[in-house]
Each structure stands twice: as structure tokens, then as C-alpha cells.
Motif scaffolding. Structure first.
Motif, PDB file in Angstrom:
ATOM      1  N   PHE A 103       0.811  -1.224   0.000  1.00 31.99           N
ATOM      2  CA  PHE A 103       0.000   0.000   0.000  1.00 31.99           C
ATOM      3  C   PHE A 103       0.842   1.271   0.000  1.00 31.99           C
ATOM      4  O   PHE A 103       0.601   2.164  -0.824  1.00 31.99           O
ATOM      5  N   PRO A 104       1.827   1.408   0.899  1.00 29.54           N
ATOM      6  CA  PRO A 104       2.677   2.600   0.778  1.00 29.54           C
ATOM      7  C   PRO A 104       3.432   2.659  -0.541  1.00 29.54           C
ATOM      8  O   PRO A 104       3.699   3.747  -1.067  1.00 29.54           O
ATOM      9  N   LEU A 105       3.770   1.489  -1.101  1.00 32.84           N
ATOM     10  CA  LEU A 105       4.415   1.487  -2.418  1.00 32.84           C
ATOM     11  C   LEU A 105       3.477   2.053  -3.479  1.00 32.84           C
ATOM     12  O   LEU A 105       3.891   2.864  -4.326  1.00 32.84           O
ATOM     13  N   ALA A 106       2.215   1.643  -3.449  1.00 28.50           N
ATOM     14  CA  ALA A 106       1.241   2.139  -4.423  1.00 28.50           C
ATOM     15  C   ALA A 106       1.018   3.634  -4.264  1.00 28.50           C
ATOM     16  O   ALA A 106       0.947   4.381  -5.258  1.00 28.50           O
ATOM     17  N   ILE A 107       0.921   4.104  -3.021  1.00 29.24           N
ATOM     18  CA  ILE A 107       0.702   5.532  -2.781  1.00 29.24           C
ATOM     19  C   ILE A 107       1.926   6.337  -3.191  1.00 29.24           C
ATOM     20  O   ILE A 107       1.806   7.404  -3.813  1.00 29.24           O
ATOM     21  N   GLY A 108       3.112   5.828  -2.875  1.00 31.27           N
ATOM     22  CA  GLY A 108       4.340   6.520  -3.263  1.00 31.27           C
ATOM     23  C   GLY A 108       4.494   6.606  -4.773  1.00 31.27           C
ATOM     24  O   GLY A 108       4.863   7.652  -5.315  1.00 31.27           O
ATOM     25  N   ALA A 109       4.190   5.512  -5.463  1.00 31.53           N
ATOM     26  CA  ALA A 109       4.265   5.522  -6.923  1.00 31.53           C
ATOM     27  C   ALA A 109       3.252   6.500  -7.514  1.00 31.53           C
ATOM     28  O   ALA A 109       3.542   7.204  -8.493  1.00 31.53           O
ATOM     29  N   ALA A 110       2.063   6.559  -6.921  1.00 32.53           N
ATOM     30  CA  ALA A 110       1.047   7.502  -7.396  1.00 32.53           C
ATOM     31  C   ALA A 110       1.504   8.935  -7.222  1.00 32.53           C
ATOM     32  O   ALA A 110       1.298   9.788  -8.097  1.00 32.53           O
ATOM     33  N   PHE A 111       2.140   9.228  -6.091  1.00 31.14           N
ATOM     34  CA  PHE A 111       2.665  10.581  -5.859  1.00 31.14           C
ATOM     35  C   PHE A 111       3.707  10.945  -6.902  1.00 31.14           C
ATOM     36  O   PHE A 111       3.695  12.056  -7.460  1.00 31.14           O
ATOM     37  N   LEU A 112       4.629  10.040  -7.178  1.00 32.27           N
ATOM     38  CA  LEU A 112       5.678  10.308  -8.173  1.00 32.27           C
ATOM     39  C   LEU A 112       5.078  10.496  -9.564  1.00 32.27           C
ATOM     40  O   LEU A 112       5.481  11.404 -10.303  1.00 32.27           O
ATOM     41  N   PHE A 113       4.118   9.665  -9.909  1.00 35.25           N
ATOM     42  CA  PHE A 113       3.476   9.777 -11.220  1.00 35.25           C
ATOM     43  C   PHE A 113       2.731  11.104 -11.347  1.00 35.25           C
ATOM     44  O   PHE A 113       2.829  11.794 -12.365  1.00 35.25           O
ATOM     45  N   HIS A 114       1.991  11.460 -10.307  1.00 40.73           N
ATOM     46  CA  HIS A 114       1.236  12.708 -10.344  1.00 40.73           C
ATOM     47  C   HIS A 114       2.159  13.923 -10.422  1.00 40.73           C
ATOM     48  O   HIS A 114       1.936  14.840 -11.230  1.00 40.73           O
ATOM     49  N   THR A 115       3.211  13.921  -9.607  1.00 33.79           N
ATOM     50  CA  THR A 115       4.072  15.097  -9.480  1.00 33.79           C
ATOM     51  C   THR A 115       5.019  15.267 -10.657  1.00 33.79           C
ATOM     52  O   THR A 115       5.209  16.398 -11.147  1.00 33.79           O
ATOM     53  N   TYR A 116       5.595  14.181 -11.145  1.00 37.22           N
ATOM     54  CA  TYR A 116       6.673  14.288 -12.122  1.00 37.22           C
ATOM     55  C   TYR A 116       6.296  13.825 -13.537  1.00 37.22           C
ATOM     56  O   TYR A 116       7.093  13.999 -14.458  1.00 37.22           O
ATOM     57  N   VAL A 117       5.119  13.258 -13.686  1.00 36.22           N
ATOM     58  CA  VAL A 117       4.720  12.777 -15.015  1.00 36.22           C
ATOM     59  C   VAL A 117       3.396  13.400 -15.449  1.00 36.22           C
ATOM     60  O   VAL A 117       3.342  14.204 -16.383  1.00 36.22           O
ATOM     61  N   ASP A 118       2.321  13.048 -14.749  1.00 37.81           N
ATOM     62  CA  ASP A 118       0.994  13.441 -15.212  1.00 37.81           C
ATOM     63  C   ASP A 118       0.771  14.952 -15.157  1.00 37.81           C
ATOM     64  O   ASP A 118       0.311  15.549 -16.136  1.00 37.81           O
ATOM     65  N   GLN A 119       1.094  15.582 -14.035  1.00 38.96           N
ATOM     66  CA  GLN A 119       0.847  17.022 -13.920  1.00 38.96           C
ATOM     67  C   GLN A 119       1.700  17.835 -14.895  1.00 38.96           C
ATOM     68  O   GLN A 119       1.185  18.758 -15.539  1.00 38.96           O
ATOM     69  N   PRO A 120       3.002  17.531 -15.050  1.00 45.87           N
ATOM     70  CA  PRO A 120       3.769  18.263 -16.058  1.00 45.87           C
ATOM     71  C   PRO A 120       3.228  18.094 -17.478  1.00 45.87           C
ATOM     72  O   PRO A 120       3.222  19.053 -18.260  1.00 45.87           O
ATOM     73  N   VAL A 121       2.762  16.881 -17.806  1.00 47.94           N
ATOM     74  CA  VAL A 121       2.162  16.674 -19.131  1.00 47.94           C
ATOM     75  C   VAL A 121       0.908  17.520 -19.282  1.00 47.94           C
ATOM     76  O   VAL A 121       0.690  18.168 -20.315  1.00 47.94           O
ATOM     77  N   GLN A 122       0.071  17.538 -18.253  1.00 43.58           N
ATOM     78  CA  GLN A 122      -1.142  18.353 -18.304  1.00 43.58           C
ATOM     79  C   GLN A 122      -0.823  19.839 -18.437  1.00 43.58           C
ATOM     80  O   GLN A 122      -1.499  20.571 -19.166  1.00 43.58           O
ATOM     81  N   ASP A 123       0.215  20.285 -17.740  1.00 38.01           N
ATOM     82  CA  ASP A 123       0.603  21.696 -17.816  1.00 38.01           C
ATOM     83  C   ASP A 123       1.030  22.093 -19.228  1.00 38.01           C
ATOM     84  O   ASP A 123       0.867  23.261 -19.622  1.00 38.01           O
ATOM     85  N   ARG A 124       1.543  21.135 -19.970  1.00 39.85           N
ATOM     86  CA  ARG A 124       1.983  21.433 -21.334  1.00 39.85           C
ATOM     87  C   ARG A 124       0.856  21.334 -22.356  1.00 39.85           C
ATOM     88  O   ARG A 124       0.778  22.146 -23.280  1.00 39.85           O
ATOM     89  N   ILE A 125      -0.028  20.350 -22.195  1.00 44.49           N
ATOM     90  CA  ILE A 125      -1.021  20.141 -23.245  1.00 44.49           C
ATOM     91  C   ILE A 125      -2.302  20.937 -23.043  1.00 44.49           C
ATOM     92  O   ILE A 125      -2.990  21.255 -24.021  1.00 44.49           O
ATOM     93  N   MET A 126      -2.646  21.296 -21.797  1.00 43.04           N
ATOM     94  CA  MET A 126      -3.919  21.959 -21.571  1.00 43.04           C
ATOM     95  C   MET A 126      -4.021  23.336 -22.234  1.00 43.04           C
ATOM     96  O   MET A 126      -5.075  23.687 -22.770  1.00 43.04           O
ATOM     97  N   PRO A 127      -2.966  24.161 -22.215  1.00 42.27           N
ATOM     98  CA  PRO A 127      -3.079  25.429 -22.955  1.00 42.27           C
ATOM     99  C   PRO A 127      -3.368  25.214 -24.436  1.00 42.27           C
ATOM    100  O   PRO A 127      -4.167  25.946 -25.035  1.00 42.27           O
TER     101      PRO A 127
END
Length: 386
Positions: free
Chosen positions: A355-379
Motif C-alpha cells: 500500500f505505501p508502495l502504491a501511494i508513493g508511486a502515485a505521488f511520483l506519477f502525479h508530481t513528475y509525469v501526469d501534472q507536467p504533461v497536463q501543464d503542457r497540453i492543456m493550454p
């Protein structure tokens, strides 16, 4: 992680991903009860899916652990509610077009889905290359990958492997396309309870139709709405999404009163707990879930908590990545258990560590992958929509 019928499912992301547009005349909506419920439901879904990998199936402790599908139903309703609150008035006024709305929602969920699916495909390919298989290899059929990538696998196609929770994305893509028409239909009257009653009738009708047609012809036995096979998940999502949207319309009309909303929230939570303790009652449980959303949504957030808001934002990443984390982690754990004698106590500790592994991986994905991609494509998406 692959469970039969209603078991092998997960929480839909929408709108784990939607940030409501809060107008000046509206109270704050983030960091409150709905965000907390969203986070808790996402965590329960991970428990539900990872429960299949525990040393002893956790539903043996109590049947409630086999009812994770209720969290899915909750999020399907919540998706309609959040999007109704965020985009409903704009859809009516014409400030956002039908195409703009669908494009923004698709752009929000598709990139994350594709990135995780590509990572999963790369992992399975690498394991096959070295002559081994991922945990439960039957789930990774290469001919099902294109339908998964196109998010068409909940439209009646036989493709429910790979990243299992993505069926709800596939179903919600259709709900997004129908949203403007659904919202206009909910606006046909100023009586807030009437669209809710109509949507509840639609949900009940779908459930009855499913039972009388053996899951619309996709099952050998009589099954209810929540038990529909994932490959026709769109038939499950549509009525629940519509109900959530009608709940949003009621709140737009300042109904019910805050006092009544408090009663609805409390009664919904208590009723849901009691129902789960005494047995399986799907339709009454849906009533409780609707009461919770309506009550929590109507009450203003007087003391928003930043950690609750951030946790709710993390929910989409947790939803989309926990199966990938599970494939990696449980492949290693079960290989270890097969080769080295490990006591049951240590097996439970290894299960809890997932469970902490899943939560930690989700944090890394959100912070360093998904959110940066969204910041670039949404405009670009917003400009394209205009």
C-alpha cells in the motif's frame, strides 16, 4: 488482481481529475467532505484490488470486502456531480461548446492512461523477452492492447485485461460526449427533486433490465447493474453518471437546505454502513451513496484542508497506477514465496507493504509525469477548443 464480474473493477477517475470551476457566488468546494470521501474511496479500491493478493482473501473476514464495486458506483455518480457543478452553467450559457468540453475531459484522462498502459506493455514485453511471465499472464493478451489504448474496451468488446480500472475511463468517455444533453435535460424544470427522481427511475430500470436479460445478454445468469461485465461497463456508467449530474442540478438550485443536507449526509453514511454489515443490498446502497453526495455537496466547506485537497488530486494517479505497481510488486512477492519458505506473518507484512508502495508511486506519477504533461497540453487544448 483479476476478480470475476463486479469484483474486477476499480474507481473511475473522473472526477478524481476534475477541479470544479468555483464561481464567485459559490462557496468553496475543495478540501472538504467530498474530497475526503473521494480519497477514502480510492484507498478502499486499492485495498479491494490488492485483497486478491493477500495470504488469505480478505473477504473471508467479512463479505463487505467483496463489495468494492460500490466505490466504483460512488465515483460514477460523483463524476456526474462534479462535472455538473463545474461545467453545467457554462454548457447552458454557451461559454463552453460541446466539443470543447469533450476535448478537455478526454485530454485530462487519455494521456495518463496511455502512459501507464505503455509502461505496462513494456514491462510485460521485457518479462517475455527474458523467458518469464508477469503475475497472472492471462490478463496480458496483446490483441486486446489496441482497444485498451483507444479506450473502447467498455463498449461491448471482449477486452478487460491489462490495466483493469481503465474500463471506467472507456465508459466515461461516452458519458462526457453525452454530458451537454444530459445537463439540458436536467434543466427542464425548476423543481430540484424531479430530475433526481427521474434519474433514480432510470437507474432502477437499468438494474431491472439487466436482471431480466441476464446482463443484457452478456451473462448466463441474472445479474444486477453493478455486476455487469466490464466489457459493457458503459451501460453501467450512463445511468449512474446521469444521477450524479441531477444531484448537481439540485445543488445549483440551492436544494436541499443545509440542515436537511446534514441529515442526508449523516443518514447516508450510517445507512450505508448498516447495509454492508447485514448483507448485500445494491439499490438501497446506491440510495445511500446519492444521499451522501447530495448532502456533502450542498454543505459549504467552512474549513478547507489543504491535505484533503491534495489527497483528492492524488486519487487519479492512484487509480491509474496501482495495478501497474501491483504487477511489479506481486510478481516479485509471489516468486519469492514460491522459492523461499516465508511464514504467514511475514507474508501479511509484505502484503501491507504494497500500500505505501502504491501511494508513493502515485505521488511520483502525479508530481513528475501526469501534472507536467497536463501543464503542457492543456493550454493547447483550450486554444484548440476555441
Amino acid at each position: 488482481m483479476s476478480l470475476p464480474s463486479s469484483s474486477s473493477e476499480s474507481v473511475p477517475p473522473a472526477d478524481l481529475t476534475a477541479s470544479p470551476v468555483v464561481h464567485a457566488s459559490r462557496p468553496a468546494t475543495r478540501g472538504g467532505a467530498l474530497d475526503l470521501l473521494r480519497l477514502l474511496a480510492a484507498l478502499l479500491i486499492v485495498v479491494y484490488h490488492f485483497g486478491a493478493e493477500s495470504p488469505m482473501r480478505i473477504e473471508r473476514f467479512h463479505p463487505v470486502f467483496a463489495r468494492g464495486y460500490l466505490a466504483t458506483d460512488f465515483f460514477l455518480m460523483l463524476s456526474g456531480y462534479v462535472l455538473g457543478r463545474a461545467y453545467g452553467p457554462s454548457a447552458i450559457s454557451g461559454r463552453i461548446t460541446h466539443f470543447q468540453f469533450w476535448l478537455r475531459r478526454a485530454a485530462r484522462v487519455w494521456p495518463g492512461h496511455l502512459m501507464v498502459l505503455a509502461a505496462m506493455a513494456g514491462l510485460v514485453f521485457a518479462l517475455n523477452l527474458i523467458g518469464t511471465d508477469a503475475h497472472k499472464p492471462s490478463r496480458f493478451a496483446w490483441d486486446q492492447l489496441p482497444l485498451q489504448a483507444m479506450l473502447m474496451h467498455a463498449w461491448g468488446f471482449n477486452s478487460d485485461g491489462w490495466n483493469l480500472p481503465s474500463w471506467s475511463l472507456s465508459a466515461l468517455i461516452v458519458c462526457y460526449a453525452l454530458f451537454p444533453w444530459f445537463w439540458r435535460a436536467a434543466n427542464w424544470t425548476r423543481r430540484p427533486w424531479l430530475p433526481i427522481a427521474a434519474a433514480a427511475v432510470v437507474v432502477a430500470a437499468f438494474d431491472v433490465a439487466s436482471r431480466r436479460t441476464n446482463g443484457f445478454g452478456f451473462s448466463e445468469v441474472s445479474i444486477g447493474l453493478s455486476d455487469l461485465p466490464l466489457r459493457i461497463g458503459v451501460l453501467r456508467a450512463l445511468p449512474l453518471f446521469l444521477l450524479g449530474l441531477c444531484l448537481a442540478r439540485a445543488v445549483e438550485l440551492n436544494w436541499p437546505s443545509e440542515k436537511t443536507a446534514t441529515v442526508l449526509l449523516t443518514a447516508g453514511c450510517v445507512g450505508l454502513v448498516i447495509l454492508q454489515l447485514i448483507g448485500r443490498f445494491d439499490l438501497p446502497s446506491l440510495v445511500c451513496l446519492a444521499a451522501i453526495i447530495l448532502g456533502a455537496g450542498r454543505l459549504p466547506v467552512k474549513h478547507p484542508k489543504a491535505w484533503i485537497e491534495e489527497g483528492a488530486k492524488l486519487s487519479f494517479a492512484l487509480f491509474i497506477t496501482h495495478i501497474l505497481v501491483g504487477v511489479i510488486y506481486w510478481s516479485a512477492v509471489h516468486k519469492l514465496i514460491d522459492t523461499v519458505p516465508i511464514g504467514i506473518g511475514w507474508q501479511w507484512l509484505m502484503w501491507i507493504a504494497g500500500f505505501p508502495l502504491a501511494i508513493g508511486a502515485a505521488f511520483l506519477f502525479h508530481t513528475y509525469v501526469d501534472q507536467p504533461v497536463q501543464d503542457r497540453i492543456m493550454p493547447w487544448v483550450r486554444g484548440r477548443g476555441r
